[in-house]
Design a protein around this motif. Structure first.
Motif, short mmCIF file in Angstrom:
data_model
loop_
_atom_site.label_atom_id
_atom_site.label_comp_id
_atom_site.label_asym_id
_atom_site.label_seq_id
_atom_site.Cartn_x
_atom_site.Cartn_y
_atom_site.Cartn_z
N ILE A 50 0.92 -1.11 0.03
CA ILE A 50 -0.07 -0.03 0.06
C ILE A 50 0.99 1.43 -0.01
N HIS A 51 1.95 1.19 0.76
CA HIS A 51 2.73 2.34 0.89
C HIS A 51 3.26 2.53 -0.66
N HIS A 52 3.82 1.51 -1.21
CA HIS A 52 4.37 1.92 -2.60
C HIS A 52 3.25 2.15 -3.57
N ALA A 53 2.11 1.71 -3.26
CA ALA A 53 0.90 2.24 -4.23
C ALA A 53 0.60 3.49 -4.30
N PHE A 54 0.87 4.01 -2.93
CA PHE A 54 0.49 5.74 -2.74
C PHE A 54 1.60 6.23 -3.30
N ARG A 55 3.01 6.01 -3.28
CA ARG A 55 4.14 6.53 -3.61
C ARG A 55 3.94 6.62 -5.21
N VAL A 56 3.58 5.50 -5.76
CA VAL A 56 3.46 5.72 -7.39
C VAL A 56 2.03 6.75 -7.51
N TYR A 57 1.05 6.85 -6.73
CA TYR A 57 -0.22 7.68 -7.11
C TYR A 57 0.34 9.05 -6.99
N ILE A 58 1.23 9.54 -5.93
CA ILE A 58 1.66 10.63 -5.76
C ILE A 58 2.52 11.24 -6.75
N ALA A 59 3.39 10.22 -7.34
CA ALA A 59 4.18 10.55 -8.52
C ALA A 59 3.31 10.86 -9.64
N ILE A 60 2.26 10.21 -9.79
CA ILE A 60 1.47 10.55 -11.04
C ILE A 60 0.61 11.62 -10.84
N LEU A 61 0.30 12.06 -9.57
CA LEU A 61 -0.24 13.75 -9.45
C LEU A 61 0.59 14.75 -9.69
N ARG A 62 2.03 14.14 -9.13
CA ARG A 62 2.97 15.33 -9.42
C ARG A 62 3.29 15.62 -10.96
#
Length: 87
Positions: A50-62
């Motif tokens: 879940i931690h890595h999934a949210f890191r990827v999501y934040i990267a997409i938002l950026r």
């Protein structure tokens, strides 16, 4: 020019919602059940996933320029093991 910027933000927001919807579905249907079957520390593996999934999501938002992420005081977080940080 304003309409083009608005359209870009609207498209980016739609992509972001699709990512969180489909990404969550893929995790729930495929990866998390597989992690539950594997022996060992299931909760830790799920938490890291879940931690890595949210890191990827934040990267997409950026990448879509929907958010700007600034961090400060990261040294304080090093001592915050076992705590939930809400920002």
């Amino acid at each position: 020019m304003r309409q083009i910027e608005f359209a870009g933000r609207l498209l980016g927001t739609g992509i972001a919602f699709a990512c969180i919807f489909f990404g969550g579905g893929v995790l729930a249907v495929t990866l998390l059940p597989v992690l539950a079957i594997l022996p060992g520390h299931r909760q830790e593996r799920a938490r890291r996933t879940i931690h890595h999934a949210f890191r990827v999501y934040i990267a997409i938002l950026r990448l879509l320029h929907l958010i700007t992420l600034r961090t400060s005081g990261l040294d304080k977080l090093d001592r915050a093991t076992g705590r939930m940080i809400v920002a």
